[in-house]
Design a protein around this motif. Structure first.
Motif, mmCIF file in Angstrom:
data_model
loop_
_atom_site.group_PDB
_atom_site.id
_atom_site.type_symbol
_atom_site.label_atom_id
_atom_site.label_comp_id
_atom_site.label_asym_id
_atom_site.label_seq_id
_atom_site.Cartn_x
_atom_site.Cartn_y
_atom_site.Cartn_z
ATOM 1 N N ALA A 9 0.887 -1.167 0.065
ATOM 2 C CA ALA A 9 0.159 -0.157 -0.057
ATOM 3 C C ALA A 9 0.714 1.288 -0.052
ATOM 4 N N GLY A 10 2.178 1.052 -0.313
ATOM 5 C CA GLY A 10 2.950 2.285 -0.331
ATOM 6 C C GLY A 10 3.429 2.892 1.043
ATOM 7 N N VAL A 26 -1.769 10.928 -2.517
ATOM 8 C CA VAL A 26 -2.407 9.473 -2.764
ATOM 9 C C VAL A 26 -2.153 9.105 -4.207
ATOM 10 N N ALA A 27 -2.029 10.049 -5.083
ATOM 11 C CA ALA A 27 -2.058 9.451 -6.436
ATOM 12 C C ALA A 27 -0.560 8.973 -6.691
ATOM 13 N N ALA A 28 0.379 9.587 -5.868
ATOM 14 C CA ALA A 28 1.918 9.100 -5.946
ATOM 15 C C ALA A 28 1.873 7.745 -5.314
ATOM 16 N N GLU A 29 1.161 7.666 -4.238
ATOM 17 C CA GLU A 29 1.375 6.292 -3.462
ATOM 18 C C GLU A 29 0.554 5.104 -4.303
ATOM 19 N N ALA A 30 -0.345 5.582 -4.942
ATOM 20 C CA ALA A 30 -1.314 4.912 -5.800
ATOM 21 C C ALA A 30 -0.431 4.307 -7.034
ATOM 22 N N GLY A 62 -1.800 -1.343 -5.982
ATOM 23 C CA GLY A 62 -3.014 -1.646 -5.826
ATOM 24 C C GLY A 62 -3.889 -1.177 -4.701
ATOM 25 N N TRP A 63 -3.211 -0.437 -3.670
ATOM 26 C CA TRP A 63 -3.586 0.041 -2.548
ATOM 27 C C TRP A 63 -3.024 1.328 -1.933
ATOM 28 N N VAL A 64 -3.706 2.083 -1.205
ATOM 29 C CA VAL A 64 -3.303 3.414 -0.559
ATOM 30 C C VAL A 64 -3.528 3.378 1.028
ATOM 31 N N LYS A 65 -2.830 3.722 1.741
ATOM 32 C CA LYS A 65 -2.976 3.668 3.008
ATOM 33 C C LYS A 65 -3.069 5.073 3.825
ATOM 34 N N ALA A 71 -6.505 2.408 -7.718
ATOM 35 C CA ALA A 71 -6.032 1.399 -6.450
ATOM 36 C C ALA A 71 -7.275 1.691 -5.726
ATOM 37 N N ARG A 72 -7.248 0.850 -4.555
ATOM 38 C CA ARG A 72 -8.357 0.948 -3.377
ATOM 39 C C ARG A 72 -7.557 1.637 -2.320
#
Length: 388
Positions: free
Chosen positions: A137-138, A164-168, A173-176, A210-211
């Motif tokens: 999830a980055g 959020v875009a960068a970590e996506a 496929g996940w962001v936290k 990404a979720r």
């Protein structure tokens, strides 16, 4: 050392409801049957499978000369859907420590990990066939000075969409997000993000495929995140009679991390001198933890297993987490699904299906009868090789 023999897993092979169809069904007259738990989770029972060239097959391989027999009860490799490889209580760790963490999970039978936030780059693990598969999830995204030091990107709401875009793009496929944390001005838990910023950030993550999940302890944090379109909530100790129906209606999953919630009284004791209101709140959340999870299950909220290992907790606790779900009142079959068939389907990974990678764990006895057997795997098979 890698084991190149054809493996013959014989005894009882527990496959999930989707696995039966993908495997050609549970054949009549083959010592196989199917059952359905009170929670509606079905599993099939087959008498054997083979592993050939690292893949699962339910057809006896012709002409195999070097066959290794493994007897017992087989499950898909367990899923720890909330852990942190590459992280300890102080922040990022080196590759040697990350390797030990991943190996500890492997020895416990956790062969699929959803890494719910880490500042370390662990992509080198993907090149190691002897280490579990990781879905990342980055890095955590938190409000400035509202989370554990050295863990997260600490930003303000106007930057949330960009991060959020960068970590996506960086994750799998996940962001936290960190949804709530202690507010030093109020002395208690409070939400970290305004509604508009969260809505825009979640929409951007979804646009990029990404979720989004969020760390949440408090009650007030939950409804705005769910209404903003979030996909999952970690911990979810703040669920109430008002928010449980909302989660169920929207299909928002939770990962309760009960082995982590067990530490709340100790955390409260350490912080009550400075933040007595927060300490009392944490004790209340802990006291009703089993009731909260049981109510979520009864309402049909998807529940998956996670340990929160890698911060202050050690890795390798997935068996204990399944046992905690059962202690909370969740039927054993549903608790097993939360760590196997159900969790793999949720994360888009196969279970014990024809042609799937052979990631499985074998136990001495039936884990449906006593899930505590999950803490003592008899054999662990990863990518078709016996590794433990």
């Amino acid at each position: 050392m890698r084991d190149s023999a054809v493996l013959h897993i014989k005894g009882r092979v527990l496959v999930g409801p989707g696995d039966e169809l993908a495997s050609g069904g549970v054949a009549a007259g083959s010592a196989a049957n199917a059952s359905v738990s009170s929670g509606g989770v079905a599993e099939g029972v087959r008498s054997e499978l083979w592993v050939v060239d690292g893949k699962i097959t339910f057809e006896r391989p012709a002409g195999a000369r070097d066959v290794r027999l493994i007897e017992g009860w087989a499950l898909p490799g367990l899923v720890d859907a909330h852990c942190h490889v590459g992280l300890d209580a102080h922040g990022a760790v080196d590759e040697s420590t990350s390797e030990k963490q991943a190996l500890t999970d492997r020895e416990a039978g956790a062969l699929l990990l959803r890494d719910a936030g880490s500042p370390a780059d662990t992509r080198w693990i993907d090149d190691r066939e002897d280490l579990p598969r990781i879905i990342r999830a980055g890095r955590h995204i938190a409000r400035t000075k509202r989370y554990i030091r050295n863990y997260a990107h600490e930003i303000e709401p106007e930057d949330l969409v960009a991060y959020v875009a960068a970590e996506a793009r960086r994750g799998d496929g996940w962001v936290k997000l960190v949804g709530d944390w202690i507010d030093r001005e109020t002395g208690d838990l409070s939400a970290c993000w305004p509604r508009g910023a969260v809505e825009a950030a979640i929409a951007e993550a979804h646009r990029l495929g990404a979720r989004v999940t969020a760390h949440c302890f408090a009650e007030e944090t939950l409804a705005p995140l769910v209404e903003a379109g979030i996909d999952c909530i970690e911990h979810a100790t703040g669920l109430t009679e008002e928010t449980i129906p909302l989660f169920a209606e929207r299909g928002v999953a939770i990962v309760p991390t009960l082995v982590n919630i067990a530490t709340f009284p100790r955390l409260a004791l350490g912080g009550e001198a400075k933040f007595p209101r927060w300490a009392d709140h944490m004790r209340q959340l802990h006291a009703r933890r089993y009731e909260t999870v049981r109510a979520a299950h009864d309402a049909g909220i998807p529940i998956f297993t996670g340990t929160d290992a890698g911060g202050s907790l050690p890795h390798g606790l997935i068996g204990q987490e399944v046992a905690e779900l059962v202690k909370a009142g969740i039927p054993a079959r549903d608790a097993l699904s939360a760590a196997t068939w159900g969790a793999r389907a949720w994360l888009g990974r196969p279970g014990l299906t024809e042609g799937a990678p052979a990631d499985l764990v074998v136990y001495e006895t039936d884990p449906r009868e006593d899930v505590r057997v999950l803490t003592s795997p008899r054999r662990v098979v990863l990518r078709g090789e016996v590794v433990a």
